[in-house]
Design a protein around this motif. Sequence first.
Motif, PDB file in Angstrom:
ATOM      1  N   GLU A  13       0.866  -1.190   0.031  1.00 31.97           N
ATOM      2  CA  GLU A  13      -0.003   0.074   0.122  1.00 31.97           C
ATOM      3  C   GLU A  13       0.913   1.307  -0.048  1.00 31.97           C
ATOM      4  OE1 GLU A  13      -3.732  -1.952   2.616  1.00 31.97           O
ATOM      5  OE2 GLU A  13      -2.526  -0.200   3.356  1.00 31.97           O
ATOM      6  N   LEU A  14       1.989   1.072   0.685  1.00 31.25           N
ATOM      7  CA  LEU A  14       2.938   2.445   0.566  1.00 31.25           C
ATOM      8  C   LEU A  14       3.944   2.687  -0.491  1.00 31.25           C
ATOM      9  CD1 LEU A  14       4.338   2.071   4.431  1.00 31.25           C
ATOM     10  CD2 LEU A  14       2.757   4.017   3.528  1.00 31.25           C
ATOM     11  N   ALA A  15       3.916   1.359  -1.213  1.00 33.98           N
ATOM     12  CA  ALA A  15       5.192   1.428  -2.187  1.00 33.98           C
ATOM     13  C   ALA A  15       5.044   2.574  -3.377  1.00 33.98           C
ATOM     14  CB  ALA A  15       4.966  -0.043  -2.947  1.00 33.98           C
ATOM     15  N   PRO A  16       3.736   2.773  -3.864  1.00 30.01           N
ATOM     16  CA  PRO A  16       3.701   4.083  -4.694  1.00 30.01           C
ATOM     17  C   PRO A  16       3.786   5.350  -4.353  1.00 30.01           C
ATOM     18  CG  PRO A  16       1.387   2.976  -4.457  1.00 30.01           C
ATOM     19  CD  PRO A  16       2.496   2.435  -3.385  1.00 30.01           C
ATOM     20  N   ILE A  17       3.520   5.687  -3.104  1.00 28.79           N
ATOM     21  CA  ILE A  17       3.441   7.130  -2.517  1.00 28.79           C
ATOM     22  C   ILE A  17       4.735   8.005  -2.368  1.00 28.79           C
ATOM     23  CG2 ILE A  17       2.658   8.464  -0.558  1.00 28.79           C
ATOM     24  CD1 ILE A  17       1.086   6.006   0.386  1.00 28.79           C
ATOM     25  N   GLY A  18       4.820   8.597  -3.144  1.00 30.74           N
ATOM     26  CA  GLY A  18       6.187   9.384  -3.183  1.00 30.74           C
ATOM     27  C   GLY A  18       7.469   8.933  -3.927  1.00 30.74           C
ATOM     28  N   ARG A  19       7.112   8.000  -4.773  1.00 27.76           N
ATOM     29  CA  ARG A  19       8.308   7.228  -5.434  1.00 27.76           C
ATOM     30  C   ARG A  19       8.673   7.785  -6.800  1.00 27.76           C
ATOM     31  NH1 ARG A  19       9.196   2.497  -8.902  1.00 27.76           N
ATOM     32  NH2 ARG A  19      10.880   1.349  -8.260  1.00 27.76           N
ATOM     33  N   SER A  20       9.796   8.074  -7.117  1.00 26.14           N
ATOM     34  CA  SER A  20      10.279   8.890  -8.149  1.00 26.14           C
ATOM     35  C   SER A  20      10.328   7.723  -9.299  1.00 26.14           C
ATOM     36  CB  SER A  20      11.540   9.523  -7.997  1.00 26.14           C
ATOM     37  OG  SER A  20      12.244   9.862  -9.169  1.00 26.14           O
ATOM     38  N   ASP A  22      11.905   8.303 -12.098  1.00 23.27           N
ATOM     39  CA  ASP A  22      13.115   8.432 -12.532  1.00 23.27           C
ATOM     40  C   ASP A  22      14.377   7.832 -11.597  1.00 23.27           C
ATOM     41  OD1 ASP A  22      12.239  10.252 -14.287  1.00 23.27           O
ATOM     42  OD2 ASP A  22      12.650  12.006 -13.144  1.00 23.27           O
ATOM     43  N   SER A  23      14.169   7.920 -10.401  1.00 20.13           N
ATOM     44  CA  SER A  23      15.430   7.447  -9.585  1.00 20.13           C
ATOM     45  C   SER A  23      15.144   6.176  -8.868  1.00 20.13           C
ATOM     46  CB  SER A  23      15.721   8.253  -8.377  1.00 20.13           C
ATOM     47  OG  SER A  23      14.613   8.353  -7.490  1.00 20.13           O
ATOM     48  N   GLY A  24      13.671   5.889  -8.859  1.00 16.13           N
ATOM     49  CA  GLY A  24      13.033   4.531  -8.171  1.00 16.13           C
ATOM     50  C   GLY A  24      13.166   4.881  -6.544  1.00 16.13           C
ATOM     51  N   GLY A  25      13.567   5.975  -6.143  1.00 10.67           N
ATOM     52  CA  GLY A  25      13.679   6.317  -4.874  1.00 10.67           C
ATOM     53  C   GLY A  25      12.698   7.310  -4.419  1.00 10.67           C
ATOM     54  N   TYR A  26      12.576   7.163  -3.122  1.00  8.17           N
ATOM     55  CA  TYR A  26      11.378   8.021  -2.451  1.00  8.17           C
ATOM     56  C   TYR A  26      11.836   9.826  -2.180  1.00  8.17           C
ATOM     57  CZ  TYR A  26       8.943   3.814  -2.410  1.00  8.17           C
ATOM     58  OH  TYR A  26       8.315   2.535  -3.055  1.00  8.17           O
ATOM     59  N   ARG A  27      10.531  10.428  -2.553  1.00  9.28           N
ATOM     60  CA  ARG A  27      10.642  11.686  -1.926  1.00  9.28           C
ATOM     61  C   ARG A  27       9.588  11.871  -1.331  1.00  9.28           C
ATOM     62  NH1 ARG A  27      12.185  13.579  -8.445  1.00  9.28           N
ATOM     63  NH2 ARG A  27      14.429  12.493  -8.237  1.00  9.28           N
ATOM     64  N   ARG A  28       9.705  11.828  -0.040  1.00  7.37           N
ATOM     65  CA  ARG A  28       8.669  11.874   1.012  1.00  7.37           C
ATOM     66  C   ARG A  28       8.815  13.051   1.916  1.00  7.37           C
ATOM     67  NH1 ARG A  28       7.776   5.319   1.907  1.00  7.37           N
ATOM     68  NH2 ARG A  28       6.308   4.961   0.170  1.00  7.37           N
ATOM     69  N   TYR A  29       8.543  14.277   1.712  1.00  5.11           N
ATOM     70  CA  TYR A  29       8.866  15.521   2.594  1.00  5.11           C
ATOM     71  C   TYR A  29       7.852  16.120   3.376  1.00  5.11           C
ATOM     72  CZ  TYR A  29      12.365  15.120  -1.220  1.00  5.11           C
ATOM     73  OH  TYR A  29      13.415  14.780  -2.162  1.00  5.11           O
ATOM     74  N   VAL A  30       8.254  16.469   4.515  1.00  8.35           N
ATOM     75  CA  VAL A  30       7.164  16.960   5.474  1.00  8.35           C
ATOM     76  C   VAL A  30       6.327  18.251   4.766  1.00  8.35           C
ATOM     77  CG1 VAL A  30       8.460  18.904   6.673  1.00  8.35           C
ATOM     78  CG2 VAL A  30       6.895  17.758   7.716  1.00  8.35           C
ATOM     79  N   LEU A  31       4.892  18.012   5.124  1.00  5.77           N
ATOM     80  CA  LEU A  31       4.172  19.208   4.541  1.00  5.77           C
ATOM     81  C   LEU A  31       3.977  19.295   3.019  1.00  5.77           C
ATOM     82  CD1 LEU A  31       4.749  21.616   7.238  1.00  5.77           C
ATOM     83  CD2 LEU A  31       2.627  20.436   7.075  1.00  5.77           C
ATOM     84  N   THR A  32       3.808  18.232   2.171  1.00  6.24           N
ATOM     85  CA  THR A  32       3.765  18.134   1.019  1.00  6.24           C
ATOM     86  C   THR A  32       2.526  17.212   0.845  1.00  6.24           C
ATOM     87  OG1 THR A  32       5.163  16.066   0.533  1.00  6.24           O
ATOM     88  CG2 THR A  32       6.102  18.232   0.532  1.00  6.24           C
ATOM     89  N   GLU A  34       2.633  14.405  -0.636  1.00  7.92           N
ATOM     90  CA  GLU A  34       3.027  13.023  -0.294  1.00  7.92           C
ATOM     91  C   GLU A  34       2.829  12.662   1.155  1.00  7.92           C
ATOM     92  OE1 GLU A  34       4.928  14.973  -2.289  1.00  7.92           O
ATOM     93  OE2 GLU A  34       4.606  13.979  -4.175  1.00  7.92           O
ATOM     94  N   ASP A  35       3.135  13.761   1.998  1.00  7.97           N
ATOM     95  CA  ASP A  35       3.007  13.620   3.610  1.00  7.97           C
ATOM     96  C   ASP A  35       1.647  13.378   3.586  1.00  7.97           C
ATOM     97  OD1 ASP A  35       4.020  13.653   6.034  1.00  7.97           O
ATOM     98  OD2 ASP A  35       3.500  16.092   6.106  1.00  7.97           O
ATOM     99  N   ALA A  36       0.787  14.383   3.113  1.00  4.27           N
ATOM    100  CA  ALA A  36      -0.626  14.234   3.447  1.00  4.27           C
ATOM    101  C   ALA A  36      -1.228  12.936   3.113  1.00  4.27           C
ATOM    102  CB  ALA A  36      -1.284  15.256   2.690  1.00  4.27           C
ATOM    103  N   THR A  37      -0.911  12.314   1.948  1.00  2.00           N
ATOM    104  CA  THR A  37      -1.456  10.932   1.708  1.00  2.00           C
ATOM    105  C   THR A  37      -0.846   9.908   2.589  1.00  2.00           C
ATOM    106  OG1 THR A  37      -1.125  11.534  -0.533  1.00  2.00           O
ATOM    107  CG2 THR A  37      -1.279   9.211  -0.277  1.00  2.00           C
ATOM    108  N   LEU A  38       0.526  10.020   3.036  1.00  2.00           N
ATOM    109  CA  LEU A  38       1.049   8.842   4.076  1.00  2.00           C
ATOM    110  C   LEU A  38       0.255   9.200   5.363  1.00  2.00           C
ATOM    111  CD1 LEU A  38       4.769   9.666   3.145  1.00  2.00           C
ATOM    112  CD2 LEU A  38       3.636   7.565   2.943  1.00  2.00           C
ATOM    113  N   ARG A  39       0.027  10.538   5.787  1.00  2.00           N
ATOM    114  CA  ARG A  39      -0.987  10.832   7.146  1.00  2.00           C
ATOM    115  C   ARG A  39      -2.086  10.116   7.043  1.00  2.00           C
ATOM    116  NH1 ARG A  39       1.942  14.458  10.088  1.00  2.00           N
ATOM    117  NH2 ARG A  39       0.330  14.873  11.416  1.00  2.00           N
ATOM    118  N   GLU A  40      -2.675  10.335   5.719  1.00  2.00           N
ATOM    119  CA  GLU A  40      -4.243   9.353   5.740  1.00  2.00           C
ATOM    120  C   GLU A  40      -3.953   7.895   5.852  1.00  2.00           C
ATOM    121  OE1 GLU A  40      -5.511  10.941   1.940  1.00  2.00           O
ATOM    122  OE2 GLU A  40      -5.573  13.106   2.725  1.00  2.00           O
TER     123      GLU A  40
END
Length: 401
Positions: A13-20, A22-32, A34-40
Motif C-alpha cells: 500500500e505504501l510502495a507507490p507513495i512519493g516514489r520517483s 526516474d530514480s526509483g527512490g522516495y521523495r517523501r517530505y514534510v508538509l507536501t 505525499e506527506d498528506a497521503t502518508l498521514r491519511e
Amino acid sequence: MTDTEDFLRLWDELAPIGRSADSGGYRRYVLTDEDATLREWFAATAAARGLEVTQDRAGNQWAWWGDPDARPGLVIGSHLDSVPDGGAFDGPLGVVSAFLALDELRARGVRPARPVGVACFADEEGARFGVACGGSRLLTGALEPDRAMGLRDGDGVELGEALSHAGRAPVAADPEALRRVGAFVELHVEQGRGLQDLGLPVAVASEIIPHGRWRLDFRGEANHAGTTRLEDRHDAMLGYAGAVLEARRLAASHGVLATCGKVAVTPGGVNAVPAHVTAWLDARGDEVGAVRAMVAEMEAFVAEHEGEMAQESWTDATRFDDALTARVRDAVRASTGDEVPVLGTGAGHDAGILALAGVPAAMLFVRNPTGVSHSPAEHAEVDDCVAGVHALASVVEELSR
Ligand SMILES: [Zn+2]
C-alpha cells in the motif's frame, strides 16, 4: 503468525507513495501532498484496526490500543518520511511492522495489561527544513517552537507558512503527549552490514554516536562567465570548494565522519559566477570531543574564507536504556531462537531523541544485505521483515504483561 503475504499486503500500500519514476527512490517530505497521503494512510490503517488516532501538537501521529491517559503505554513505530531519493525501508519498515505486530498479538488473543501505541514521527529526516527528528525534538522540547516555525526550505518557504498552507495549526511542544509514552521501541532497517556479516536477521541497538548538522554560507558577486576576468571575480564557489576538501581532511585527521551532501548555488546559472553558495555539513563520530574539535577547526577555516558556519542541530551520544534493551533482547531471542547481537549505529533516530528526554527507549534492527541506506538500493528481504514483525510482537507481549 504474520506471514509473507500479510507483510506484503500492507507494505505494497505504501510502495507507490512519493516514489520517483526516474530514480526509483522516495521523495517523501514534510508538509507536501505525499506527506498528506502518508498521514491519511496511517490514520486509515489505525482506524481499520479500531485504534484511536490522535495527532500531537508537534505534528506526530499516534494510534492507541487502550487509554494512555489512564497509564503510560508502550509505544512502537518509526517514521514515514524520506531523504531525497531515499529507500523504501528506512522508517516505513518500523511503522508497518508495528501495525502487523499488533495484528499478530490480537490473532493470538493476547490482551496487553498496559496501553500499546503505534507512533509515526513527523519529519524524521529533516529533508525539507534541515532539522533531523523535527517531530520528536518538538515533542520533547529539544527544538524551540519559535525556531521551528521560522525554518526555511530550499525555496525560502517558512515552516509556519507551509503549516498554514496545509491547514495545520502552529507546532508546539507537547508534554501531555510525551507523558503517555512509558517506553518506546523502534524497529528499523539496519543501516550497515553488521547483521549481514554475522548471518543473523535481527539485532538490538546499544547507542547512537554523537552527530550534528551545520549550515555554511559563502558570499560572492554574480557576473558574466565570459566577460569577467578571473582577477575581477568574487566567486562564492571557491570558498565552498575549499571547505569540502577541508572537511574531508579534518575528518580523517580527527577520526570522525564529515559529509557535504547538499548545496544550493545562487543564481545557479552555468554561465554566471556564483553569488552565493549555501551548503550543509553533517559530522559524526564515536567521541564527542573529536567531533567538536573537527567542527571548531572547520569554523576557523570557513571564517578565514569569508564564510559563515552555523549549527542547525546537535545530538549527544545516546545510550539506549540498558534494562529495557536487555528485556527486548531476551524477548527477541525467545522469538527467533537466534543469537541477538548488540550493535551501535551512526544514524540518528527518534528513539534517540526520546531517550535523551528521559523516556526508556530501545531499538531493533532488521538485516540489510548490502548495508546501503538513504539510497534507492536500500533493501531488506521479506523473510527478514517477517522475522522482525515476530520479534517486535514478542517484545510487545513481554513488555506489556
Ligand atoms: Zn529512519
